[in-house]
Design an enzyme around this catalytic site. Sequence first.
Site, PDB file in Angstrom:
ATOM      1  N   SER A  18     -70.386   3.327  -9.009  1.00  0.00           N
ATOM      2  CA  SER A  18     -69.088   3.928  -8.694  1.00  0.00           C
ATOM      3  C   SER A  18     -68.078   3.458  -9.724  1.00  0.00           C
ATOM      4  CB  SER A  18     -68.621   3.504  -7.302  1.00  0.00           C
ATOM      5  OG  SER A  18     -67.246   3.814  -7.185  1.00  0.00           O
ATOM      6  N   HIS A  43     -71.085   7.902  -9.779  1.00  0.00           N
ATOM      7  CA  HIS A  43     -70.384   8.211  -8.529  1.00  0.00           C
ATOM      8  C   HIS A  43     -68.882   8.141  -8.797  1.00  0.00           C
ATOM      9  CE1 HIS A  43     -70.184   8.309  -4.083  1.00  0.00           C
ATOM     10  NE2 HIS A  43     -69.184   7.448  -4.196  1.00  0.00           N
ATOM     11  N   ASP A  45     -65.211   8.417  -7.039  1.00  0.00           N
ATOM     12  CA  ASP A  45     -64.513   8.343  -5.755  1.00  0.00           C
ATOM     13  C   ASP A  45     -63.114   8.930  -5.858  1.00  0.00           C
ATOM     14  OD1 ASP A  45     -66.330   6.986  -3.910  1.00  0.00           O
ATOM     15  OD2 ASP A  45     -66.218   5.341  -5.348  1.00  0.00           O
ATOM     16  N   MET A  47     -59.724   9.905  -4.003  1.00  0.00           N
ATOM     17  CA  MET A  47     -58.940   9.542  -2.800  1.00  0.00           C
ATOM     18  C   MET A  47     -57.542  10.126  -2.913  1.00  0.00           C
ATOM     19  SD  MET A  47     -60.040   5.568  -2.415  1.00  0.00           S
ATOM     20  CE  MET A  47     -61.724   5.016  -2.708  1.00  0.00           C
ATOM     21  N   HIS A  76     -67.388  12.146  -4.730  1.00  0.00           N
ATOM     22  CA  HIS A  76     -67.206  11.847  -3.308  1.00  0.00           C
ATOM     23  C   HIS A  76     -65.733  12.080  -2.999  1.00  0.00           C
ATOM     24  CE1 HIS A  76     -67.132   8.293  -0.179  1.00  0.00           C
ATOM     25  NE2 HIS A  76     -66.886   9.460   0.380  1.00  0.00           N
ATOM     26  N   MET A  78     -62.751  11.962  -0.773  1.00  0.00           N
ATOM     27  CA  MET A  78     -62.117  11.385   0.414  1.00  0.00           C
ATOM     28  C   MET A  78     -60.727  11.991   0.510  1.00  0.00           C
ATOM     29  SD  MET A  78     -63.567   7.582  -0.309  1.00  0.00           S
ATOM     30  CE  MET A  78     -64.035   8.036  -1.967  1.00  0.00           C
ATOM     31  N   MET A 150     -71.669   6.445   4.866  1.00  0.00           N
ATOM     32  CA  MET A 150     -70.796   5.343   4.446  1.00  0.00           C
ATOM     33  C   MET A 150     -71.204   4.052   5.149  1.00  0.00           C
ATOM     34  SD  MET A 150     -68.764   6.547   2.211  1.00  0.00           S
ATOM     35  CE  MET A 150     -67.879   4.988   1.972  1.00  0.00           C
ATOM     36  N   ASP A 184     -73.332   4.311   0.677  1.00  0.00           N
ATOM     37  CA  ASP A 184     -72.181   3.935  -0.147  1.00  0.00           C
ATOM     38  C   ASP A 184     -71.344   2.870   0.549  1.00  0.00           C
ATOM     39  OD1 ASP A 184     -69.971   3.909  -1.827  1.00  0.00           O
ATOM     40  OD2 ASP A 184     -69.345   5.968  -1.382  1.00  0.00           O
TER      41      ASP A 184
END
Length: 226
Positions: A18, A43, A45, A47, A76, A78, A150, A184
């Site tokens: 990540s 990966h 992330d 957000m 991913h 979020m 998760m 993850d």
Amino acid sequence: MRANDRPATARAVQIAPSILSADFARLGAEVEDVLAAGADLLHLDVMDGHFVPNITFGPPLVASVRAATRTTLDCHLMITEPTKYVGAFCDAGADWVSVHVEVHGRTDDVGAALDAIRAKGKRAGLVLNPDTPVARLDPFLDRTDFVLVMSVFPGFGGQSFIPDVLDKVRALVERGYPGPIEIDGGIGPKTAPAAVAAGARVLVAGNAVFRSPDRRAAIAALRGGA
Ligand code: DX5
Ligand code: ZN
């Protein structure tokens, strides 16, 4: 099989560092370094400061990473309104795009998000928070290419692994879920073996890779030694 999935599927256990734990000021070099050290996917992330109490980056950064590598990019999301943004992430170069099932019926329709990802020819994943039961996936599982479980509450890297979530990985395996199961949060050399034994096949690792002085050894350790 799509061409850019080949390196990732060649191995039984795939390691997805990540970049949240990378040095963003040196991101190109960081990405090159973990790929040379044996990473299978990257990966990313995303957000939005609403779904989780943190803000990271959006499609422009994904496009920059895409320009730097042909490796599979696993985004991913979020975010509270994934349907609105999945097209932009796909166009920026994401290969796998996952959305949280918890937003369904609150701020978005995850079925629509999954369909939009697949319509772009990308792999669509659903994500479950640690306290979300696996049954929440049922209405959508046949529209997914993978599931991300998760093992920490999302928002930050470097948290402790929650072992109870492995029951959900086992449940998905027992019912014959055909796609890869990704895990993850808090994955390191001590927690990876239990995740793999439960059936996880894609291991996300932020701190365990990027904060290690020997990233090649860190990735090999996550893969199970050697
Ligand atoms: C948490 C993120 C994770 C995180 C993992 O919200 O989804 O991908 O970066 O970091 P570690 O491996 O350090 O727990
Ligand atoms: Zn993540």
